[in-house]
Design a protein around this motif. Structure first.
Motif, mmCIF file in Angstrom:
data_model
loop_
_atom_site.group_PDB
_atom_site.id
_atom_site.type_symbol
_atom_site.label_atom_id
_atom_site.label_comp_id
_atom_site.label_asym_id
_atom_site.label_seq_id
_atom_site.Cartn_x
_atom_site.Cartn_y
_atom_site.Cartn_z
ATOM 1 N N ARG A 257 0.838 -1.209 0.000
ATOM 2 C CA ARG A 257 0.000 0.000 0.000
ATOM 3 C C ARG A 257 0.873 1.258 0.000
ATOM 4 O O ARG A 257 0.617 2.207 -0.738
ATOM 5 C CB ARG A 257 -0.914 0.020 1.229
ATOM 6 C CG ARG A 257 -2.128 -0.878 1.168
ATOM 7 C CD ARG A 257 -2.946 -0.738 2.452
ATOM 8 N NE ARG A 257 -3.465 0.618 2.568
ATOM 9 C CZ ARG A 257 -4.714 0.979 2.257
ATOM 10 N NH1 ARG A 257 -5.563 0.060 1.814
ATOM 11 N NH2 ARG A 257 -5.107 2.228 2.386
ATOM 12 N N THR A 270 -7.414 -2.898 0.018
ATOM 13 C CA THR A 270 -6.905 -4.243 0.279
ATOM 14 C C THR A 270 -8.079 -5.199 0.434
ATOM 15 O O THR A 270 -9.161 -4.809 0.882
ATOM 16 C CB THR A 270 -6.036 -4.285 1.547
ATOM 17 O OG1 THR A 270 -6.793 -3.754 2.648
ATOM 18 C CG2 THR A 270 -4.771 -3.472 1.371
ATOM 19 N N VAL A 281 -3.846 -6.069 -3.051
ATOM 20 C CA VAL A 281 -3.763 -4.617 -2.919
ATOM 21 C C VAL A 281 -3.955 -4.025 -4.304
ATOM 22 O O VAL A 281 -3.353 -4.478 -5.276
ATOM 23 C CB VAL A 281 -2.410 -4.164 -2.330
ATOM 24 C CG1 VAL A 281 -2.357 -2.644 -2.219
ATOM 25 C CG2 VAL A 281 -2.176 -4.807 -0.966
#
Length: 295
Positions: A257, A270, A281
């Motif tokens: 992320r 996610t 992700v």
């Protein structure tokens, strides 16, 4: 004393359970079907019958190899993934249920897009991800991109096996390098890259460590090498508003992320897999600058 197919199946299931195989029932059935040349339906029908000497010898040989660690998918040369039966061998990773979460997120994104939606399966391996998208989204055009020539050969075999050659093609591409001009303007890029930290590869289960291709496992010192390169270099291959969706290791979601946020992806999300691990992700590409478009 002659053994029935049911005797062989029960013996194999017990032995596989004893070595800790989670899918012992499925693997015992797959090995016996392959050894006897039977479909699943024929296997279930013939359970009370005596197996031929040849089928029993072949089956016991395969079971011994499995008990010594060789994955059943490599023993039989194929495996099922998302409703497709695919060729597999030691040049590609065995498709796993965890990766179906990646496919599902891709399908949700593209299913309402117009005809001609362009999808790239980067680090394609056997092609399982891109082929599952194509099979479920017939208006898409999918490219399987893979650097390793032996894996690319398997991906091309699977395009033909799945009857998707009018919709899917394959290309030799290095995911660590910037995309060539021919691979641009995608609505969606899906990627299940190598993500095991280098030092951890040697500690994997022997059925993975000793048989599956290291090139498809080793993600560099911290396991994040491919995520950094792809998020930085392949954003330019997406249309504005297009999506990049990664599969990640069980403990890598937050790191990936952060990598995507650093590269300017928006709406980062996610998703958990059925085992309750943060497995996927994804983020959207915003309008690109002239420098991001590249040469």
């Amino acid at each position: 004393m002659p053994a029935t197919y049911n005797d062989l199946y029960l013996d194999a299931r017990k032995a596989l359970k004893g070595m800790g195989v989670e899918q012992a029932q499925l693997e015992a059935q797959e090995l016996l079907c392959f050894a006897s040349g039977k479909s699943r339906g024929e296997f279930l029908r013939d359970l009370p019958l005596y197996a031929s000497d040849e089928a029993e010898r072949r089956f016991r040989g395969l079971l011994e190899r499995r008990l010594n660690g060789e994955p059943v998918a490599y023993l039989i040369g194929e495996w099922e993934f998302y409703g497709l039966t695919l060729d597999v061998c030691r040049d590609v990773l065995i498709p796993r249920p965890d990766t179906e979460t990646l496919v599902e997120r891709g399908i949700l994104f593209v299913r309402d897009l117009p005809e001609g939606t362009r999808v790239l399966d980067l680090c394609a391996g056997s092609g399982c991800v891109g082929l599952a998208i194509a099979d479920n989204c017939p208006d898409t055009r999918v490219i399987l991109a893979e650097w390793w020539p032996d894996a690319l050969r398997v991906a091309r075999q699977n395009i033909l096996r799945c009857g998707l050659s009018q919709q899917v093609s394959a290309a030799q591409v290095d995911a660590l390098e910037a995309p060539p001009r021919m691979l641009r303007d995608f609505d969606l890029i899906l990627c299940n890259p190598p993500y095991i930290p280098t030092l951890e590869v040697g500690r994997l289960d022997p059925s993975v460590r000793d048989y599956e291709p290291r090139i498809a496992l080793d993600g560099g010192e911290d396991g994040l090498k491919f995520y950094r390169a792809i998020a930085k270099k392949w954003k330019r291959a997406l249309k504005p508003g297009g999506k990049l969706i990664f599969e990640v290791g069980y403990d890598q979601a937050q790191a990936v992320r952060a990598i995507m946020a650093e590269q300017g992806f928006a709406d980062i999300q996610t998703t958990m897999d059925p085992g309750l691990h943060w497995r996927v992700v994804e983020g959207s590409a915003e309008r690109r600058t002239a420098s991001e478009l590249g040469p």
